[in-house]
Design a protein around this motif. Structure first.
Motif, PDB file in Angstrom:
ATOM      1  N   ILE A   1      -2.069  10.019   9.637  1.00 60.74           N
ATOM      2  CA  ILE A   1      -0.444   9.697   9.093  1.00 60.74           C
ATOM      3  C   ILE A   1       0.148   8.865   9.614  1.00 60.74           C
ATOM      4  CG2 ILE A   1      -0.469  12.182  11.055  1.00 60.74           C
ATOM      5  CD1 ILE A   1      -0.806  10.701  13.139  1.00 60.74           C
ATOM      6  N   THR A   2      -0.964   7.908   9.161  1.00 59.45           N
ATOM      7  CA  THR A   2       0.101   6.478   8.734  1.00 59.45           C
ATOM      8  C   THR A   2       0.939   6.307   7.800  1.00 59.45           C
ATOM      9  OG1 THR A   2      -2.041   5.072   9.561  1.00 59.45           O
ATOM     10  CG2 THR A   2      -0.608   4.045   8.447  1.00 59.45           C
ATOM     11  N   LEU A   3       2.216   5.611   7.950  1.00 59.75           N
ATOM     12  CA  LEU A   3       3.059   5.711   6.331  1.00 59.75           C
ATOM     13  C   LEU A   3       2.898   4.062   5.633  1.00 59.75           C
ATOM     14  CD1 LEU A   3       5.989   7.085   7.576  1.00 59.75           C
ATOM     15  CD2 LEU A   3       4.499   8.346   6.477  1.00 59.75           C
ATOM     16  N   ILE A   4       2.923   4.548   4.419  1.00 55.09           N
ATOM     17  CA  ILE A   4       2.286   3.637   3.340  1.00 55.09           C
ATOM     18  C   ILE A   4       3.512   3.627   2.739  1.00 55.09           C
ATOM     19  CG2 ILE A   4       0.553   2.614   2.000  1.00 55.09           C
ATOM     20  CD1 ILE A   4      -0.387   3.253   4.358  1.00 55.09           C
ATOM     21  N   SER A   5       4.234   2.033   2.617  1.00 54.91           N
ATOM     22  CA  SER A   5       5.369   2.259   0.935  1.00 54.91           C
ATOM     23  C   SER A   5       4.751   0.714   0.821  1.00 54.91           C
ATOM     24  CB  SER A   5       6.913   2.130   1.450  1.00 54.91           C
ATOM     25  OG  SER A   5       6.278   1.423   2.569  1.00 54.91           O
ATOM     26  N   ILE A   6       5.578   0.788  -0.493  1.00 56.08           N
ATOM     27  CA  ILE A   6       5.681  -0.831  -1.203  1.00 56.08           C
ATOM     28  C   ILE A   6       5.875  -1.616  -1.079  1.00 56.08           C
ATOM     29  CG2 ILE A   6       6.010  -1.428  -4.315  1.00 56.08           C
ATOM     30  CD1 ILE A   6       5.252   0.789  -4.933  1.00 56.08           C
ATOM     31  N   THR A   7       5.896  -2.724  -0.871  1.00 58.93           N
ATOM     32  CA  THR A   7       6.188  -3.927  -0.109  1.00 58.93           C
ATOM     33  C   THR A   7       7.435  -4.645  -1.449  1.00 58.93           C
ATOM     34  OG1 THR A   7       4.958  -5.551  -1.276  1.00 58.93           O
ATOM     35  CG2 THR A   7       4.941  -4.834   1.144  1.00 58.93           C
TER      36      THR A   7
ATOM     37  N   VAL B   1     -10.706  10.331   1.608  1.00 63.38           N
ATOM     38  CA  VAL B   1      -9.310   9.903   1.995  1.00 63.38           C
ATOM     39  C   VAL B   1     -10.614   8.641   2.521  1.00 63.38           C
ATOM     40  CG1 VAL B   1      -9.148   9.674   4.568  1.00 63.38           C
ATOM     41  CG2 VAL B   1      -8.769  11.572   3.444  1.00 63.38           C
ATOM     42  N   SER B   2     -12.082   8.282   3.280  1.00 71.48           N
ATOM     43  CA  SER B   2     -12.510   7.622   2.784  1.00 71.48           C
ATOM     44  C   SER B   2     -12.988   6.032   2.061  1.00 71.48           C
ATOM     45  CB  SER B   2     -14.331   7.296   3.355  1.00 71.48           C
ATOM     46  OG  SER B   2     -14.431   8.287   2.130  1.00 71.48           O
ATOM     47  N   LEU B   3     -12.858   6.938   0.636  1.00 72.62           N
ATOM     48  CA  LEU B   3     -12.674   6.144  -0.486  1.00 72.62           C
ATOM     49  C   LEU B   3     -10.577   5.229  -0.469  1.00 72.62           C
ATOM     50  CD1 LEU B   3     -13.858   7.368  -3.658  1.00 72.62           C
ATOM     51  CD2 LEU B   3     -14.950   5.731  -2.109  1.00 72.62           C
ATOM     52  N   LEU B   4      -9.994   6.234  -0.545  1.00 70.05           N
ATOM     53  CA  LEU B   4      -8.455   5.146  -0.120  1.00 70.05           C
ATOM     54  C   LEU B   4      -8.911   4.239   0.936  1.00 70.05           C
ATOM     55  CD1 LEU B   4      -6.147   6.065  -1.130  1.00 70.05           C
ATOM     56  CD2 LEU B   4      -5.232   8.046   0.418  1.00 70.05           C
ATOM     57  N   ARG B   5      -9.285   4.518   1.712  1.00 69.06           N
ATOM     58  CA  ARG B   5      -9.172   3.959   3.138  1.00 69.06           C
ATOM     59  C   ARG B   5      -8.893   2.378   3.122  1.00 69.06           C
ATOM     60  NH1 ARG B   5     -10.826   7.565   7.783  1.00 69.06           N
ATOM     61  NH2 ARG B   5      -8.664   8.395   8.337  1.00 69.06           N
ATOM     62  N   ILE B   6     -10.632   2.018   1.940  1.00 67.51           N
ATOM     63  CA  ILE B   6     -10.296   1.239   1.913  1.00 67.51           C
ATOM     64  C   ILE B   6     -10.107   0.479   0.325  1.00 67.51           C
ATOM     65  CG2 ILE B   6     -12.932   0.383   0.481  1.00 67.51           C
ATOM     66  CD1 ILE B   6     -14.447   2.014   1.523  1.00 67.51           C
ATOM     67  N   LEU B   7      -9.181   1.025  -0.642  1.00 70.28           N
ATOM     68  CA  LEU B   7      -7.947   0.915  -1.525  1.00 70.28           C
ATOM     69  C   LEU B   7      -6.998   0.306  -0.327  1.00 70.28           C
ATOM     70  CD1 LEU B   7      -8.876   3.837  -4.646  1.00 70.28           C
ATOM     71  CD2 LEU B   7      -9.807   1.238  -3.544  1.00 70.28           C
TER      72      LEU B   7
ATOM     73  N   ALA C   1      -3.992   1.630  -9.258  1.00 69.59           N
ATOM     74  CA  ALA C   1      -2.574   1.677 -10.030  1.00 69.59           C
ATOM     75  C   ALA C   1      -2.142   2.412  -9.791  1.00 69.59           C
ATOM     76  CB  ALA C   1      -3.247   0.948 -11.395  1.00 69.59           C
ATOM     77  N   ALA C   2      -2.971   3.792  -9.732  1.00 65.32           N
ATOM     78  CA  ALA C   2      -2.187   5.682  -9.821  1.00 65.32           C
ATOM     79  C   ALA C   2      -1.806   5.311  -8.028  1.00 65.32           C
ATOM     80  CB  ALA C   2      -2.997   6.346 -10.240  1.00 65.32           C
TER      81      ALA C   2
ATOM     82  N   ASP D   1      -7.601  -3.036   1.093  1.00 70.13           N
ATOM     83  CA  ASP D   1      -7.252  -4.092  -0.312  1.00 70.13           C
ATOM     84  C   ASP D   1      -6.053  -4.558  -0.611  1.00 70.13           C
ATOM     85  OD1 ASP D   1     -10.323  -3.795  -0.079  1.00 70.13           O
ATOM     86  OD2 ASP D   1     -10.051  -2.714  -1.880  1.00 70.13           O
ATOM     87  N   LEU D   2      -5.320  -2.733  -0.855  1.00 69.79           N
ATOM     88  CA  LEU D   2      -3.866  -2.832  -1.318  1.00 69.79           C
ATOM     89  C   LEU D   2      -2.748  -3.529  -0.361  1.00 69.79           C
ATOM     90  CD1 LEU D   2      -3.138  -0.057  -3.190  1.00 69.79           C
ATOM     91  CD2 LEU D   2      -3.064  -1.776  -4.366  1.00 69.79           C
ATOM     92  N   MET D   3      -3.045  -3.581   1.050  1.00 72.55           N
ATOM     93  CA  MET D   3      -2.697  -4.047   2.657  1.00 72.55           C
ATOM     94  C   MET D   3      -2.806  -5.620   1.875  1.00 72.55           C
ATOM     95  SD  MET D   3      -1.592  -3.529   6.137  1.00 72.55           S
ATOM     96  CE  MET D   3      -0.388  -2.850   6.192  1.00 72.55           C
ATOM     97  N   GLU D   4      -3.795  -6.135   1.815  1.00 71.06           N
ATOM     98  CA  GLU D   4      -4.673  -8.094   1.698  1.00 71.06           C
ATOM     99  C   GLU D   4      -4.312  -8.797   0.807  1.00 71.06           C
ATOM    100  OE1 GLU D   4      -8.912  -7.871   2.487  1.00 71.06           O
ATOM    101  OE2 GLU D   4      -8.269  -7.076   4.526  1.00 71.06           O
ATOM    102  N   SER D   5      -3.949  -7.808  -0.674  1.00 67.19           N
ATOM    103  CA  SER D   5      -2.616  -8.509  -1.660  1.00 67.19           C
ATOM    104  C   SER D   5      -1.603  -8.696  -1.883  1.00 67.19           C
ATOM    105  CB  SER D   5      -3.687  -8.009  -2.613  1.00 67.19           C
ATOM    106  OG  SER D   5      -3.013  -6.593  -2.828  1.00 67.19           O
ATOM    107  N   GLY D   6      -1.298  -7.413  -0.701  1.00 70.94           N
ATOM    108  CA  GLY D   6       0.182  -7.503  -0.819  1.00 70.94           C
ATOM    109  C   GLY D   6       1.115  -6.878  -1.600  1.00 70.94           C
TER     110      GLY D   6
END
Length: 121
Positions: free
Chosen positions: A32-38, A77-83, A52-53, A86-91
């Motif tokens: 239920i964590t909400l994700i958005s683009i920076t 979901v397990s793969l998505l969490r890793i991706l 990218a998708a 990575d997306l969060m660490e790269s900003g």
């Protein structure tokens, strides 16, 4: 035809997508964590197709929960969490409030919405 020749080996694909990792290095996301683009919008040149998708989905649809992203993309979901880590660490992404952490709506407002819905039935 050999198993590798069919291109459907999920274990190999998962290994490639995550770079061999079985779990995120940090930023453990629940469903239920909400994700958005920076707002920074770093370059997407080094992203894999799944990352990218994910960003394209967030670009067109706005903030989404981890469960919604997983349902919209053909990713476990397990793969998505890793991706996402990575997306969060790269900003590229930021985490918003969890759905359950949002303030509770006013009871009168909820009753008005319910009455409106019942009038349309």
């Amino acid at each position: 035809m050999s198993r590798a020749g069919r291109g459907g080996d999920g274990l190999v694909r998962a290994y490639v997508i995550t770079g061999g990792r079985a779990s995120a290095s940090r930023n453990h996301f629940d469903l239920i964590t909400l994700i958005s683009i920076t707002d920074a919008r770093p370059s997407r040149a080094q992203l894999n197709p799944e990352q990218a998708a994910t960003l394209n989905l967030l670009d067109t649809k706005g903030a989404r929960s981890v469960a919604e992203i997983s349902a919209a993309l053909p990713l476990a979901v397990s793969l998505l969490r890793i991706l996402l880590a990575d997306l969060m660490e790269s900003g590229h992404i930021t985490v918003g409030k969890r759905i359950l952490d949002t303030p509770v709506a006013d009871r009168a407002l909820l009753e008005a919405v319910l009455a409106g819905l019942q009038n349309h039935l």
